[in-house]
Design a protein around this motif. Structure first.
Motif, mmCIF file in Angstrom:
data_model
loop_
_atom_site.group_PDB
_atom_site.id
_atom_site.type_symbol
_atom_site.label_atom_id
_atom_site.label_comp_id
_atom_site.label_asym_id
_atom_site.label_seq_id
_atom_site.Cartn_x
_atom_site.Cartn_y
_atom_site.Cartn_z
ATOM 1 N N UNK A 271 0.829 -1.209 0.000
ATOM 2 C CA UNK A 271 0.000 0.000 0.000
ATOM 3 C C UNK A 271 0.861 1.257 0.000
ATOM 4 N N UNK A 272 1.958 1.224 0.747
ATOM 5 C CA UNK A 272 2.847 2.382 0.776
ATOM 6 C C UNK A 272 3.404 2.666 -0.612
ATOM 7 N N UNK A 273 3.725 1.615 -1.367
ATOM 8 C CA UNK A 273 4.236 1.788 -2.728
ATOM 9 C C UNK A 273 3.207 2.443 -3.635
ATOM 10 N N UNK A 274 1.917 2.227 -3.366
ATOM 11 C CA UNK A 274 0.875 2.761 -4.242
ATOM 12 C C UNK A 274 0.845 4.279 -4.250
ATOM 13 N N UNK A 275 1.396 4.914 -3.196
ATOM 14 C CA UNK A 275 1.438 6.376 -3.164
ATOM 15 C C UNK A 275 2.224 6.930 -4.344
ATOM 16 N N UNK A 276 3.188 6.155 -4.830
ATOM 17 C CA UNK A 276 4.044 6.617 -5.915
ATOM 18 C C UNK A 276 4.031 5.664 -7.096
ATOM 19 N N UNK A 277 2.981 4.863 -7.194
ATOM 20 C CA UNK A 277 2.777 4.010 -8.361
ATOM 21 C C UNK A 277 3.963 3.084 -8.602
ATOM 22 N N UNK A 323 11.110 5.919 1.609
ATOM 23 C CA UNK A 323 9.756 6.051 2.134
ATOM 24 C C UNK A 323 9.516 4.985 3.199
ATOM 25 N N UNK A 324 9.512 5.342 4.488
ATOM 26 C CA UNK A 324 9.211 4.360 5.539
ATOM 27 C C UNK A 324 7.771 3.871 5.429
ATOM 28 N N UNK A 325 7.570 2.596 5.697
ATOM 29 C CA UNK A 325 6.209 2.051 5.732
ATOM 30 C C UNK A 325 5.482 2.626 6.939
ATOM 31 N N UNK A 326 4.200 2.910 6.790
ATOM 32 C CA UNK A 326 3.424 3.434 7.918
ATOM 33 C C UNK A 326 3.327 2.387 9.029
ATOM 34 N N UNK A 343 -7.576 -2.947 -2.409
ATOM 35 C CA UNK A 343 -6.673 -3.430 -3.464
ATOM 36 C C UNK A 343 -6.205 -4.862 -3.252
ATOM 37 N N UNK A 344 -7.039 -5.691 -2.631
ATOM 38 C CA UNK A 344 -6.605 -7.048 -2.299
ATOM 39 C C UNK A 344 -6.334 -7.891 -3.541
#
Length: 532
Positions: A271-277, A323-326, A343-344
């Motif tokens: 999910x964290x990766x999705x912030x930057x596609x 980018x650290x994971x939340x 997004x499962x």
């Protein structure tokens, strides 16, 4: 005189009526438009099948290099004309904006972000309210080199890592047998301010605002390790190396030897990766802990482009995008709500693809349903050493009548393919092949039910419980939110419990009945007659 007064009052009344009508019409128009847009967002969140064809899941442009102003979603149409495209050495396209005049300083964000309509539409279409909320909270500092997602994480560009500012007594990555009875506190880093360094910042965020990371007594907030300075970084004559990857996710794990929590960690990094596609193929993972190596580590090593620990960072190193994971407490998986998991399907598809695990199609299951040849996987819990704080490897919630259970199931479902496996003894790829090929998974409550997220949509699980075990909602909700049918059974007879061996004798009739119910649920969509 009276006539003039009457006429004046009449004009005022007419004027008031006109004003009231205009206000009413305006309110109706606003309510209609606001209601429509809200419904669209809610509908796409709950119904993944109604997404328009051809719409990509990309949310924002990929981050660029150096002085890239990665705030494309924060600018208006007039500034969008200044966008320039730049390609890196790998041929990937990044978006770059010309610098705009700086706004306020002294701890305040450089610019208050505004929602980009295109980004909002794509987020709606990909059913990711979670990512949308993160993007909505983003503010930019340091001429775009720091993008802060309030209380969640922060993207840092051209950050300089000083590994000497992180200390722990454990090395990390050891074999479990070599660190038996090692204290857990030895596996977390004590970090100093200056571990992560951002230089040449014209508007430094206020410390009481710039906070992110795990809220845990074992690990201080990661933001406390970030040092942001107005001038250039003082190298003291040392050469600054450059990390060979373009984009790095930083992850601190806790229950690292547990399948359920490992799946959550992998899902959260996704999910964290999705912030930057980003994808697994063009993203590196920095494991920021000193836990020993387990078989579950291969889940990360098989998906990301590269996985590394701080011990592998030799000297001060610049990372282009970090980018650290939340923190895990914010994961959507822990939301006790019965709506589709964010997004499962994309997560399942990309993880299995990265590991080289083939995904079964609906046609495969349809053929098995018509032929009454479903695949059933029993997972066994057996003693094994999988954690340094459990040196004897004692495992609870075992099944005492495993062989009898298999014989009974094969007798009642002669055309089914039925097998039992101790998953932790198998390589990770083989484990996921078995999980992905199973139409029904059966076992006693345990962390392995975290793998249900990788089962083909429309499969089924049967979770079983010992007599004295209090209910746990996590596996049920994970299954249902992943599109998996769920059944459960709990032993009620004390005679069926072996407290010494920590095992339960499972009812054969109960399992037979539950398998029948799950078979009907799975196969009804293909043919009402395709049941057991």
């Amino acid at each position: 005189m009276r006539l003039k007064l009457y006429a004046s009052r009449r004009n005022i009344s007419v004027l008031m009526v006109i004003i009231v009508m205009q206000v009413s019409l305006t309110c109706v128009w606003l309510a209609f438009n606001g209601h429509s847009s809200g419904n669209n967002l809610e509908q796409t969140e709950q119904d993944p099948e109604k997404r328009p064809n051809g719409v990509q899941n990309s949310i924002v442009p990929q981050p660029g290099e150096g002085d890239t102003r990665h705030s494309q979603r924060h600018v208006d149409k007039s500034s969008s004309k200044s966008e320039e495209k730049k390609q890196d050495s790998k041929g990937e396209t990044f978006h770059r904006n010309k610098k705009s005049p700086a706004r306020s300083t002294r701890g305040r964000p450089e610019a208050v972000p505004t929602k980009n309509k295109q980004s909002v539409r794509r987020i709606q279409d990909s059913q990711s309210k979670f990512v949308f909320r993160m993007i909505s909270s983003a503010v930019s500092y340091c001429d775009g080199n720091v993008e802060f997602y309030e209380n969640m994480t922060a993207l840092m560009r051209n950050v300089i890592v000083d590994p000497a500012k992180a200390h722990t007594t454990a090395r990390g990555g050891e074999k479990i047998k070599d660190v038996l009875l090692q204290h857990e506190s030895a596996e977390f880093y004590h970090q100093e301010n200056g571990l992560l360094n951002v230089e040449n910042c014209s508007n430094i965020p206020a410390p009481n605002v710039f906070k992110f990371g795990h809220a845990s007594p074992q690990v201080p907030l990661l933001s406390s390790a970030v040092k942001i300075s107005k001038g250039p970084y003082q190298t003291q004559g040392e050469e600054i190396q450059k990390h060979d990857g373009d984009f790095v996710i930083l992850l601190t794990r806790f229950e690292y030897a547990n399948v359920y929590w490992t799946v959550i960690d992998l899902y959260d990094t996704f999910l964290t990766m999705q912030l930057y596609n980003r994808t697994f193929k063009n993203t590196d993972l920095w494991i920021f802990d000193a836990h020993p190596d387990t078989s579950l580590d291969s889940l990360f090593k098989g998906t990301f482009r590269r996985v590394f620990r701080i011990a592998e960072i030799k000297g001060k190193t610049q990372i282009r995008n970090l980018l650290p994971c939340f923190s895990r407490g914010k994961t959507p998986i822990l939301d006790k709500v019965l709506r589709p998991l964010t997004l499962v399907e994309k997560f399942r598809r990309e993880v299995l693809s990265a590991l080289g695990v083939p995904m079964k199609s609906d046609k495969d299951r349809e053929r098995r349903c018509h032929g009454k040849r479903l695949n059933v996987l029993f997972i066994w819990r057996r003693n094994y050493v999988g954690h340094p704080r459990n040196p004897k490897g004692i495992v609870s919630r075992k099944i005492s009548n495993e062989d009898e259970l298999l014989v009974s199931a094969k007798h009642h479902f002669p055309n089914y393919t039925i097998r039992g496996e101790q998953l932790d003894k198998l390589p990770m790829k083989r484990q996921l092949e078995l999980i992905g090929n199973a139409d029904i998974m059966v076992g006693m409550h345990g962390a392995a039910f975290g793998f249900t997220v990788f089962m083909h949509k429309g499969a089924g699980v049967l979770e079983m419980w010992p007599r004295a075990f209090q209910g746990n909602w996590h596996m049920e909700y994970l299954a249902k939110r992943s599109g998996i049918f769920y059944q459960s059974w709990q032993n009620t007879e004390s005679a069926n419990e072996n407290l010494v061996e920590k095992s339960t004798k499972v009812s054969l009739d109960a399992v037979k009945s539950k398998l029948e119910e799950l078979s009907i649920s799975i196969c009804t969509k293909y043919n009402d007659k395709a049941t057991v």
